[in-house]
Design an enzyme around this catalytic site. Structure first.
Site, short mmCIF file in Angstrom:
data_model
loop_
_atom_site.label_atom_id
_atom_site.label_comp_id
_atom_site.label_asym_id
_atom_site.label_seq_id
_atom_site.Cartn_x
_atom_site.Cartn_y
_atom_site.Cartn_z
N LYS A 73 0.89 -1.18 0.00
CA LYS A 73 0.00 0.00 0.00
C LYS A 73 0.92 1.22 0.00
O LYS A 73 1.50 1.57 1.02
CB LYS A 73 -0.88 -0.02 1.25
CG LYS A 73 -2.18 0.75 1.13
CD LYS A 73 -2.04 2.26 0.93
CE LYS A 73 -1.65 3.01 2.19
NZ LYS A 73 -1.41 4.46 1.94
N SER B 69 5.58 7.58 9.84
CA SER B 69 5.67 8.36 11.08
C SER B 69 5.52 7.47 12.31
O SER B 69 4.88 6.41 12.27
CB SER B 69 4.58 9.43 11.09
OG SER B 69 3.32 8.82 11.07
N GLU C 192 9.81 1.02 10.69
CA GLU C 192 10.91 1.94 10.37
C GLU C 192 10.31 3.33 10.47
O GLU C 192 9.58 3.76 9.58
CB GLU C 192 11.46 1.61 8.98
CG GLU C 192 12.89 2.01 8.80
CD GLU C 192 12.99 3.40 8.23
OE1 GLU C 192 13.00 4.36 9.04
OE2 GLU C 192 13.04 3.53 7.02
N CYS D 256 14.29 10.03 6.37
CA CYS D 256 14.33 9.80 7.82
C CYS D 256 15.76 9.66 8.32
O CYS D 256 15.99 9.63 9.51
CB CYS D 256 13.48 8.59 8.19
SG CYS D 256 13.80 7.19 7.13
N GLU E 184 11.45 16.26 13.76
CA GLU E 184 12.06 16.04 12.45
C GLU E 184 11.54 17.12 11.50
O GLU E 184 10.32 17.22 11.30
CB GLU E 184 11.60 14.65 12.00
CG GLU E 184 12.55 13.93 11.13
CD GLU E 184 12.03 12.53 10.77
OE1 GLU E 184 10.91 12.14 11.16
OE2 GLU E 184 12.76 11.82 10.07
P1 ADP Z 1 4.29 10.77 6.30
O1 ADP Z 1 4.47 11.89 7.25
O2 ADP Z 1 5.54 10.27 5.68
O3 ADP Z 1 3.20 10.97 5.32
P2 ADP Z 1 2.65 8.77 7.52
O4 ADP Z 1 2.98 7.85 8.64
O5 ADP Z 1 1.48 9.67 7.69
O6 ADP Z 1 3.98 9.56 7.26
O7 ADP Z 1 2.44 7.97 6.18
C1 ADP Z 1 3.17 6.81 5.82
C2 ADP Z 1 2.26 5.80 5.20
O8 ADP Z 1 1.26 5.46 6.17
C3 ADP Z 1 1.49 6.29 3.98
O9 ADP Z 1 1.35 5.22 3.06
C4 ADP Z 1 0.14 6.68 4.55
O10 ADP Z 1 -0.88 6.58 3.58
C5 ADP Z 1 -0.03 5.61 5.60
N1 ADP Z 1 -0.96 5.96 6.68
C6 ADP Z 1 -1.27 7.17 7.18
N2 ADP Z 1 -2.21 7.06 8.15
C7 ADP Z 1 -2.50 5.75 8.28
C8 ADP Z 1 -3.38 4.98 9.10
N3 ADP Z 1 -4.15 5.54 10.02
N4 ADP Z 1 -3.41 3.63 8.95
C9 ADP Z 1 -2.62 3.04 8.01
N5 ADP Z 1 -1.77 3.70 7.22
C10 ADP Z 1 -1.69 5.04 7.34
#
Ligand code: ADP
Length: 485
Positions: free
Chosen positions: A180, A234, A255, A289, A386
């Site tokens: 995904k 994140s 990670e 990161c 960050e």
């Molecule tokens: P970034 O700040 O790099 O966008 P995120 O952790 O928000 O960091 O996003 C990293 C990945 O996690 C992306 O593929 C995002 O679509 C997915 N993501 C964000 N929120 C959720 C959630 N609640 N459940 C599952 N995946 C998520």
């Protein structure tokens, strides 16, 4: 304006689920961050399609795991060849959706491909053990087995390599995987679906699903057929996913965020430290990161470093990553620029000095000037959060002990860097740094052959290297008894 890469066979606006290309009525638009133009749209799938991808993966697992390591290795090798044969087009597609300079995008494709090459070979080395038995009539053996269906969730900063790191290891180990990607950068992931299709991966072994993150993530974490979640992103989302996955005791690799220190001692080679700091901080416009988030400079070299570094940073060329000679592309989105602005404003309000940059770039959109701040102190937001943008904050320290304490003063522990020509100091610092990775006299450390990963709240699990495969394998202990006559 369309780009030739969007006319290539790698540009897909459908998902690759269970070996079928599927479109959806609801879609998510994808924007080129350099121009603000819409590149296209991908399906906005949810739980139902995620479940279908999982069902297909579960159905594909028995056959995939039963193949010989050599057969799986050959498939990984074919994935590598296909990525490299199409590096130019895949790089262009990556720059279009992500913004990084084309040279970096092509470098990412090669780096991602490198994981398939590495794991193609590592697949052959999944050894077991024979343990000396405490009994005369019993024998103990240990074998390794693939964990089963793997679901991966990846971010937008490395749209190819973050998936490659996980998929190559999973496939080599004998696990089907569903990717995904981030909604900002789905095309590089879908292009990998095209490759999986073309090289003849069995249906369901590699699927790519785009759509709303939360419901897809929930299905991944709650579906009992899924045995492992691998996530890069994140810390906040990582914590959420890990806590959901624990209900069915899935294996989890995380990670997460970093707050990398880059430490420069008085005895360092100044020019090498400047070059390393620029590469480490400004690659991908500071959106990695493992980017130096804090540059700690010893007092004796501080002014000389600040001057040379700021001069070099001021010379970086900002622009559309597809144009020749560009060093820094746009940031991924407006939200990212606002965070950068907040960090700079906070630092300046608390007494930091601006050496270069500090503002949005005249190109507009999400372009930002490469920035250097001096006199930065631990009470500033930039010391803790960050930044994920092109801002280099320079802190000052006096002693080695102080440098180690400052460097470790964070909940994160991913990458760290230090520049010194004193071997004893390099070794002491390497041991003192509470980080999963330490680079000495280098600003870039990632390679498929070394274990990438963090400690503390930067997560757990390792990607790449011989250790990376272990995350996709279960250990089985078998006791053969009744061997006496
Ligand atoms: P970034 O700040 O790099 O966008 P995120 O952790 O928000 O960091 O996003 C990293 C990945 O996690 C992306 O593929 C995002 O679509 C997915 N993501 C964000 N929120 C959720 C959630 N609640 N459940 C599952 N995946 C998520």
């Amino acid at each position: 304006m369309t780009h030739p890469a969007t006319d290539s066979r790698f540009f897909r606006e459908q998902c690759y689920i269970g070996g079928e290309w599927r479109g959806g009525a609801k879609t998510i638009p994808v924007t080129n961050p350099a121009t603000g133009e819409t590149i296209g749209a991908v399906p906005d799938f949810g739980r139902t399609e995620a479940r279908e991808a999982i069902d297909a993966a579960a159905a594909a697992f028995p056959d995939w795991r039963a193949r010989t390591a050599e057969e799986r290795g050959k498939v990984c090798r074919a994935f590598y060849e296909a990525l490299m044969d199409n590096q130019q087009t895949l790089g262009e597609l990556l720059t279009l959706e992500q913004g990084k300079p084309l040279a970096e995008a092509k470098g990412e494709v090669a780096y991602g491909a490198g994981f398939f090459k590495w794991f193609a070979e590592e697949a052959l080395r999944v050894y077991g053990d024979v343990i000396p038995s405490p009994w005369t009539d019993k024998r103990i053996i240990v074998t390794k087995e693939p964990v089963g269906v793997v679901c991966s969730i990846t971010p937008w900063n490395f749209p190819n390599a973050m998936i490659a790191r996980k998929a190559a290891a999973a496939l080599a180990a004998g696990c089907p995987i569903i990717a995904k990607p981030a909604s900002q950068t789905p095309y590089s992931a879908l292009a990998m679906g095209v490759i999986a299709d073309e090289i003849g991966l069995p249906k369901g072994v590699f699927s790519v699903i785009t759509g709303e993150a939360a419901p897809i993530g929930e299905e991944f974490c709650e579906n009992p057929q899924v045995k492992k979640i691998t996530f890069t992103g994140s810390t906040k989302v990582g914590e959420e996913l890990a806590s959901k996955a624990v209900k069915t005791m899935k294996r989890v690799s995380m990670e997460l965020g970093g707050n990398a220190p880059l430490i420069i001692f008085d005895d360092a080679d100044l020019d090498k430290a400047v070059d390393g700091a620029v590469a480490c901080k400004f690659r991908n416009a500071g959106q990695t990161c493992v980017c130096a988030n804090r540059i700690l400079v010893q007092s004796g070299i501080y002014d000389a470093f600040a001057e040379k570094f700021a001069k070099k940073v001021a010379g970086l060329s900002v622009g559309d990553g597809l144009k020749d000679g560009v060093d820094q592309g746009p940031l991924i989105e407006e939200k990212a620029v606002e965070k950068v602005e907040r960090h700079i404003a906070d630092a300046l309000s608390k007494g930091a000095g601006l050496q270069t940059g500090g503002e949005r770039h005249k190109l507009g959109g999400t372009f930002f000037q490469p920035t250097v701040l001096t006199g930065v102190t631990p009470d500033m937001v930039i010391a803790k959060d960050e930044t994920f943008g092109p801002v280099a904050p320079l802190f000052k320290f006096e002693t080695e002990e102080e440098a180690a304490t400052m460097a470790n003063d964070t909940e994160f522990g991913l990458a760290s860097y230090l520049y010194t020509n004193d071997l004893g100091r390099a070794w002491r610092m390497m041991e003192a740094l509470e980080y999963g990775m330490v680079a000495i006299n280098e600003g870039i450390l990632s390679t498929p052959v070394a274990p990438f990963g963090g400690v503390k709240e930067s997560g757990f699990g390792r990607e790449g290297s011989k250790y990376g495969l272990e995350d996709y394998l279960n250990i089985k202990y078998a006791l053969f008894g009744g061997l006496g006559k």
